[in-house]
Design a protein around this motif. Structure first.
Motif, PDB file in Angstrom:
ATOM      1  N   THR A 215       0.810  -1.228   0.000  1.00 27.11           N
ATOM      2  CA  THR A 215       0.000   0.000   0.000  1.00 27.11           C
ATOM      3  C   THR A 215       0.839   1.273   0.000  1.00 27.11           C
ATOM      4  O   THR A 215       0.279   2.360   0.105  1.00 27.11           O
ATOM      5  CB  THR A 215      -0.937   0.015   1.229  1.00 27.11           C
TER       6      THR A 215
ATOM      7  N   ARG B 185      -9.479   3.067   1.079  1.00 29.43           N
ATOM      8  CA  ARG B 185     -10.439   1.961   1.161  1.00 29.43           C
ATOM      9  C   ARG B 185     -10.295   1.047  -0.051  1.00 29.43           C
ATOM     10  O   ARG B 185     -11.258   0.522  -0.578  1.00 29.43           O
ATOM     11  CB  ARG B 185     -11.871   2.506   1.237  1.00 29.43           C
TER      12      ARG B 185
ATOM     13  N   SER C 233      -8.648  -2.295  -2.320  1.00 29.26           N
ATOM     14  CA  SER C 233      -8.894  -3.732  -2.191  1.00 29.26           C
ATOM     15  C   SER C 233      -7.581  -4.496  -2.031  1.00 29.26           C
ATOM     16  O   SER C 233      -7.337  -5.480  -2.706  1.00 29.26           O
ATOM     17  CB  SER C 233      -9.661  -4.238  -3.414  1.00 29.26           C
TER      18      SER C 233
ATOM     19  N   ARG D 210      -7.837  -7.875   4.614  1.00 23.96           N
ATOM     20  CA  ARG D 210      -7.831  -6.609   3.878  1.00 23.96           C
ATOM     21  C   ARG D 210      -7.094  -5.566   4.702  1.00 23.96           C
ATOM     22  O   ARG D 210      -7.182  -5.553   5.938  1.00 23.96           O
ATOM     23  CB  ARG D 210      -9.257  -6.157   3.587  1.00 23.96           C
ATOM     24  N   THR D 211      -6.384  -4.674   4.024  1.00 23.88           N
ATOM     25  CA  THR D 211      -5.574  -3.694   4.742  1.00 23.88           C
ATOM     26  C   THR D 211      -5.482  -2.386   3.972  1.00 23.88           C
ATOM     27  O   THR D 211      -5.856  -2.298   2.815  1.00 23.88           O
ATOM     28  CB  THR D 211      -4.158  -4.252   5.014  1.00 23.88           C
ATOM     29  N   ASN D 212      -4.988  -1.378   4.659  1.00 27.01           N
ATOM     30  CA  ASN D 212      -4.587  -0.112   4.050  1.00 27.01           C
ATOM     31  C   ASN D 212      -3.291   0.314   4.727  1.00 27.01           C
ATOM     32  O   ASN D 212      -2.771  -0.394   5.601  1.00 27.01           O
ATOM     33  CB  ASN D 212      -5.691   0.951   4.154  1.00 27.01           C
TER      34      ASN D 212
ATOM     35  N   GLU E 208     -18.292   4.713   6.197  1.00 23.29           N
ATOM     36  CA  GLU E 208     -17.076   5.484   5.914  1.00 23.29           C
ATOM     37  C   GLU E 208     -16.156   5.562   7.130  1.00 23.29           C
ATOM     38  O   GLU E 208     -14.997   5.944   7.003  1.00 23.29           O
ATOM     39  CB  GLU E 208     -17.455   6.899   5.448  1.00 23.29           C
TER      40      GLU E 208
ATOM     41  N   ASN F 182     -14.929   3.156   8.643  1.00 25.95           N
ATOM     42  CA  ASN F 182     -14.029   1.992   8.610  1.00 25.95           C
ATOM     43  C   ASN F 182     -12.660   2.447   8.110  1.00 25.95           C
ATOM     44  O   ASN F 182     -12.219   2.111   7.016  1.00 25.95           O
ATOM     45  CB  ASN F 182     -14.622   0.906   7.703  1.00 25.95           C
TER      46      ASN F 182
ATOM     47  N   ASN G 266      -9.944  -0.119   7.053  1.00 26.74           N
ATOM     48  CA  ASN G 266     -10.299  -0.972   5.920  1.00 26.74           C
ATOM     49  C   ASN G 266     -10.500  -2.432   6.339  1.00 26.74           C
ATOM     50  O   ASN G 266     -10.088  -3.352   5.645  1.00 26.74           O
ATOM     51  CB  ASN G 266      -9.240  -0.859   4.817  1.00 26.74           C
TER      52      ASN G 266
ATOM     53  N   SER H   1     -12.310  -5.995   7.014  1.00 26.17           N
ATOM     54  CA  SER H   1     -13.341  -6.856   6.442  1.00 26.17           C
ATOM     55  C   SER H   1     -13.809  -7.767   7.580  1.00 26.17           C
ATOM     56  O   SER H   1     -13.230  -7.767   8.670  1.00 26.17           O
ATOM     57  CB  SER H   1     -12.778  -7.682   5.294  1.00 26.17           C
TER      58      SER H   1
END
Length: 159
Positions: free
Chosen positions: A36, A44, A46, A53-55, A105, A107, A110, A112
């Motif tokens: 990332t 946000r 994929s 899932r991450t950011n 929003e 979240n 990010n 899951s």
């Protein structure tokens, strides 16, 4: 006041468990930062790493938290005990909060549903390891064992 077992015989296994969780989180975080990098901190997108899932923000937090857990697992003092208790509570609280905002929003990490479940499992395991990896002198361990096996407490359990 709660009475934690002191010098539990399975203490090395609990330290290994918390160390493995810390290693997984650290690897997840480093891999996530690599995937990332260059994107917005609270994006946000994929991006999936090791099934979660991450950011960028979640990946950076994972690097810090993974290192924190590895330090706690490598210490042969009660520092690891307190670190595991704290980490377990943090994981449980964050997973519940993120589950509450999963489809909104808010979240910002990010998450899951799979990330929520893994966070809850890690929180419960870390809380369990924190409950049983307290270290003390042999005298303190004997005193705690005698307190748990006191005749008054045994009389209450027989009823």
């Amino acid at each position: 006041m709660a009475h934690f077992p002191v010098n539990h015989p399975a203490r090395p296994i609990y330290r290994v468990l918390s160390g493995l969780i810390g290693l997984y989180i650290l690897v997840f975080g480093v891999w996530g930062v690599a995937q990332t990098a260059g994107e917005s901190l609270f994006g946000r997108g994929s991006h999936w790493v090791l099934g979660l899932r991450t950011n960028l923000a979640f990946s950076i937090a994972s690097v810090i938290f993974g290192a924190f857990l590895l330090i706690g697992a490598s210490r042969r003092t009660n520092l690891g005990h307190y670190m595991n208790l704290t980490a377990g509570i943090v994981f449980l609280v964050v997973s519940i909060l993120m589950m509450a905002v999963l489809q909104t929003e808010a979240n910002i990490l990010n998450f899951s549903m799979s990330t929520v479940i893994v966070s809850m499992i890690f929180g419960l395991v870390l809380l369990g390891t924190g409950l049983y990896d307290k270290i003390g002198t042999p005298e303190h361990a004997d005193e705690e064992r005698n307190r748990r096996n006191h005749p008054v407490s045994e009389a209450h359990t027989r009823r």
